[in-house]
Enzyme design. Structure first.
Site, PDB file in Angstrom:
ATOM      1  N   SER A 226       0.824  -1.221   0.000  1.00 45.66           N
ATOM      2  CA  SER A 226       0.000   0.000   0.000  1.00 45.66           C
ATOM      3  C   SER A 226       0.847   1.255   0.000  1.00 45.66           C
ATOM      4  O   SER A 226       0.327   2.360   0.078  1.00 45.66           O
ATOM      5  CB  SER A 226      -0.938   0.006   1.212  1.00 45.66           C
TER       6      SER A 226
ATOM      7  N   ASN B 236      -2.717  -1.557  13.215  1.00 42.21           N
ATOM      8  CA  ASN B 236      -4.154  -1.267  13.138  1.00 42.21           C
ATOM      9  C   ASN B 236      -4.506   0.044  13.839  1.00 42.21           C
ATOM     10  O   ASN B 236      -5.249   0.863  13.293  1.00 42.21           O
ATOM     11  CB  ASN B 236      -4.963  -2.425  13.726  1.00 42.21           C
TER      12      ASN B 236
ATOM     13  N   THR C 276     -37.583  28.111 -13.375  1.00 42.26           N
ATOM     14  CA  THR C 276     -37.839  26.764 -12.864  1.00 42.26           C
ATOM     15  C   THR C 276     -38.036  25.911 -14.110  1.00 42.26           C
ATOM     16  O   THR C 276     -38.508  26.428 -15.137  1.00 42.26           O
ATOM     17  CB  THR C 276     -39.093  26.700 -11.964  1.00 42.26           C
ATOM     18  N   HIS C 277     -37.658  24.671 -14.048  1.00 37.02           N
ATOM     19  CA  HIS C 277     -37.695  23.783 -15.231  1.00 37.02           C
ATOM     20  C   HIS C 277     -36.883  24.363 -16.392  1.00 37.02           C
ATOM     21  O   HIS C 277     -37.150  24.052 -17.552  1.00 37.02           O
ATOM     22  CB  HIS C 277     -39.146  23.534 -15.698  1.00 37.02           C
TER      23      HIS C 277
ATOM     24  N   SER D 117     -10.859  26.718 -30.090  1.00 38.15           N
ATOM     25  CA  SER D 117     -11.045  25.485 -30.841  1.00 38.15           C
ATOM     26  C   SER D 117      -9.890  25.326 -31.816  1.00 38.15           C
ATOM     27  O   SER D 117      -9.330  26.306 -32.300  1.00 38.15           O
ATOM     28  CB  SER D 117     -12.370  25.554 -31.606  1.00 38.15           C
TER      29      SER D 117
ATOM     30  N   LYS E  43     -14.265  30.424 -31.367  1.00 39.59           N
ATOM     31  CA  LYS E  43     -14.766  29.784 -30.157  1.00 39.59           C
ATOM     32  C   LYS E  43     -14.157  30.293 -28.857  1.00 39.59           C
ATOM     33  O   LYS E  43     -12.985  30.652 -28.791  1.00 39.59           O
ATOM     34  CB  LYS E  43     -14.513  28.277 -30.236  1.00 39.59           C
TER      35      LYS E  43
ATOM     36  N   GLU F 120     -16.821  22.939 -17.499  1.00 39.65           N
ATOM     37  CA  GLU F 120     -17.185  21.577 -17.922  1.00 39.65           C
ATOM     38  C   GLU F 120     -16.394  20.535 -17.133  1.00 39.65           C
ATOM     39  O   GLU F 120     -16.931  19.503 -16.713  1.00 39.65           O
ATOM     40  CB  GLU F 120     -16.937  21.408 -19.426  1.00 39.65           C
TER      41      GLU F 120
ATOM     42  N   TYR G  41     -10.191  -5.323  12.664  1.00 39.43           N
ATOM     43  CA  TYR G  41      -9.487  -4.887  11.458  1.00 39.43           C
ATOM     44  C   TYR G  41      -9.543  -5.988  10.410  1.00 39.43           C
ATOM     45  O   TYR G  41      -9.419  -7.167  10.704  1.00 39.43           O
ATOM     46  CB  TYR G  41      -8.021  -4.543  11.787  1.00 39.43           C
TER      47      TYR G  41
ATOM     48  N   GLN H 146      -7.398  -1.360   4.159  1.00 39.38           N
ATOM     49  CA  GLN H 146      -6.290  -0.693   3.476  1.00 39.38           C
ATOM     50  C   GLN H 146      -6.781   0.030   2.216  1.00 39.38           C
ATOM     51  O   GLN H 146      -6.223   1.041   1.812  1.00 39.38           O
ATOM     52  CB  GLN H 146      -5.242  -1.742   3.102  1.00 39.38           C
TER      53      GLN H 146
ATOM     54  N   LYS I 218      -8.030   4.035   1.476  1.00 37.14           N
ATOM     55  CA  LYS I 218      -7.235   5.239   1.223  1.00 37.14           C
ATOM     56  C   LYS I 218      -7.410   5.825  -0.175  1.00 37.14           C
ATOM     57  O   LYS I 218      -7.710   7.028  -0.294  1.00 37.14           O
ATOM     58  CB  LYS I 218      -5.764   4.966   1.529  1.00 37.14           C
TER      59      LYS I 218
HETATM   60  N1  ARG Z   1      -1.286  -0.841   5.254  1.00 36.16           N
HETATM   61  C1  ARG Z   1      -2.253  -1.341   6.187  1.00 36.16           C
HETATM   62  C2  ARG Z   1      -3.545  -0.538   6.070  1.00 36.16           C
HETATM   63  O1  ARG Z   1      -3.522   0.465   5.443  1.00 36.16           O
HETATM   64  C3  ARG Z   1      -1.721  -1.245   7.574  1.00 36.16           C
HETATM   65  C4  ARG Z   1      -2.344  -2.206   8.526  1.00 36.16           C
HETATM   66  C5  ARG Z   1      -1.914  -3.578   8.298  1.00 36.16           C
HETATM   67  N2  ARG Z   1      -2.390  -4.363   9.375  1.00 36.16           N
HETATM   68  C6  ARG Z   1      -2.481  -5.686   9.333  1.00 36.16           C
HETATM   69  N3  ARG Z   1      -2.975  -6.287  10.351  1.00 36.16           N
HETATM   70  N4  ARG Z   1      -2.088  -6.355   8.284  1.00 36.16           N
HETATM   71  O2  ARG Z   1      -4.592  -0.896   6.582  1.00 36.16           O
END
Ligand code: ARG
Length: 465
Positions: free
Chosen positions: A24, A110, A155-156, A278, A284, A291, A318, A323, A326
């Site tokens: 990750s 975790n 409206t509309h 354009s 243009k 947009e 967990y 993971q 993110k």
């Molecule tokens: N990179 C992991 C995450 O973003 C970290 C936690 C990993 N923990 C585990 N028990 N494997 O969640």
């Protein structure tokens, strides 16, 4: 491949395809400074508990501060770095040896990753609140500049009733204000409880002063439940929802700017720096900025759906699924930031064109009906009378002024007086003095409340930093 923090248990190492799939680190880089802030607070807690000596703690602290100063670009991350958390730990150990091997005492990735995510969310939510307030200010400035200019409200997407241009524009400032409030609420959610001390899920047996640790990082308190601490991602969902709604608001404004800049609307001219030409058509001026802002919101809505889909049905505590929280959050935050900043510039540099309705415009029909009601006619009957007049006026070219006095009085004797005022769009808006109405006096009061709200939110945003 004895290079994982858990290699003691599984010395043979990972399948290389799986290793790459599970890594990750690139997505973790947004957490860089926050992970270090969490490690420093944790270091102070284990030092206070006597789990590292003062001398060791000082060396680890210096290493962490060094790494923080260098920044995430300074390091050649390894393919074997499973994630940012283990990679930073590796860097610390490379710098200070055994002292660094004590840093993870009483901590799990975790609670570590949850802590860094909280700190990230708190900071980004506050920055997004700021960006919303900047946009609200830009819109408010345009509304102030619009004075008592009248446009036909729709409206509309059909002509409806005359309103002040300022009144129409201010709607977007109120939206941006509410978005700022939502981001501040998301920031407050992220700052409430600290996950540190939760360990993998069960808390830790070491006597860590997690309340002090929480306060050091700016949290109110440790999570009351360690399982909740490592599995909760509500604060990320709240932040992503706030981003999805804010960018949806931007897409509405973008859509109007696009429509309004078409010559048939003729209501706005975007700044030269925010339109494109354009490759083929020399005349243009395309509103690409608006947009693209309109389009970006689609991705952010997708990010919100990704995150919620990820979280639904996940067992406690967990799971590695977490993971994958993110990338959608980072994408949503990034897109919202960029869209808000660009929209702010687009609004600041736009010129709203005088596009006032003419005397007798059909959008005054409701005023005519209301006039009959004021004279005692039931509204439904008044509506029908003016409906007929509207149809005739439309046949005559779309203006009530084309009808003769006799035609008006035949429709209702109440039209014997006041017709000239009724057909003047400026007089029409004057009558809409209700709170939140479009009368110039009501709009001035509206601006007073808006300025008050924005000032209060600015203050709250200052505290949230
Ligand atoms: N990179 C992991 C995450 O973003 C970290 C936690 C990993 N923990 C585990 N028990 N494997 O969640």
């Amino acid at each position: 491949m004895a290079d994982k923090v858990w290699s003691g248990r599984l010395p043979a190492g990972m399948d290389t395809g799986f290793e790459a799939f599970a890594r990750s680190l690139p997505a973790d880089l947004h957490l860089f400074s926050h992970d270090i802030a969490g490690s420093l607070a944790h270091l102070h807690a284990i030092r206070q508990a006597g789990l590292v000596s003062d001398a060791e703690a000082e060396r680890v602290e210096a290493a962490l501060r060094d790494i923080a100063t260098a920044g995430p670009e300074a390091f050649p991350w390894r393919d074997s770095d499973e994630d940012l958390h283990t990679a930073i730990e590796r860097l610390v150990v490379e710098r200070v040896g055994e002292a660094g091997l004590r840093l993870h005492t009483g901590r799990s990735r975790n609670d570590q990753v949850a802590t860094a995510s909280h700190l990230y969310a708190r900071q980004e939510a506050a920055a997004l609140a700021r960006a919303c307030l900047d946009l609200a200010d830009a819109v408010l400035a345009q509304a102030e500049a619009a004075g008592d200019q009248v446009v036909v409200g729709m409206t509309h997407l059909q002509p409806a009733q005359p309103v002040l241009l300022a009144h129409h524009l201010l709607t977007y400032a109120w939206m941006a204000g509410r978005d700022a409030e939502r981001f501040l609420a998301a920031s407050a959610s992220a700052s409430r409880w600290s996950p540190l001390g939760a360990g993998a899920l069960a808390g830790t047996g070491f006597p860590l002063d997690t309340a002090r640790e929480a306060a050091e990082m700016g949290f109110l308190a440790p999570y009351p439940n360690s399982i909740d601490a490592v599995s909760d991602r509500d604060y990320l969902a709240e932040l992503t929802f706030a981003a999805a709604l804010a960018t949806s608001h931007l897409s509405r404004l973008a859509e109007e700017l696009i429509l309004w800049s078409h010559p048939s609307f003729g209501r706005v001219r975007l700044g030269d720096a925010f339109v494109t030409g354009s490759s083929m058509m020399p005349q243009k001026r395309n509103p690409d900025s608006a947009e693209l802002i309109r389009a970006k919101s689609a991705g952010v809505i997708g990010d919100l759906v990704s995150l919620l889909s990820l979280l639904k049905a996940l067992p406690l505590a967990y799971m590695r699924d977490l993971q994958e929280d993110k990338p959608p959050v980072y994408r949503a935050v990034q897109a919202a930031k960029e869209s808000l900043a660009l929209m702010c510039s687009v609004v600041r540099t736009a010129t709203f064109l005088p596009a006032e309705p003419v005397y007798g415009d059909l959008s005054l029909a409701t005023e005519l009906a209301d006039h009959l009601v004021a004279g005692g006619v039931p509204f439904r009957i008044a509506h029908a009378v003016v409906g007929k007049l509207s149809a005739t006026a439309e046949e005559l070219g779309g203006n009530f002024a084309r009808l003769t006095r006799a035609e008006f009085q035949e429709a209702s004797p109440l039209f014997a007086t006041g017709l000239a005022t009724l057909l003047d769009p400026h007089q029409a808006v004057q009558r809409h003095r209700v709170i939140g109405g479009t009368a110039p006096a009501a709009v001035k009061e509206q601006m007073v409340s808006l300025r008050e709200l924005l000032a209060e939110l600015r203050q709250r945003e200052g505290h949230a930093r």
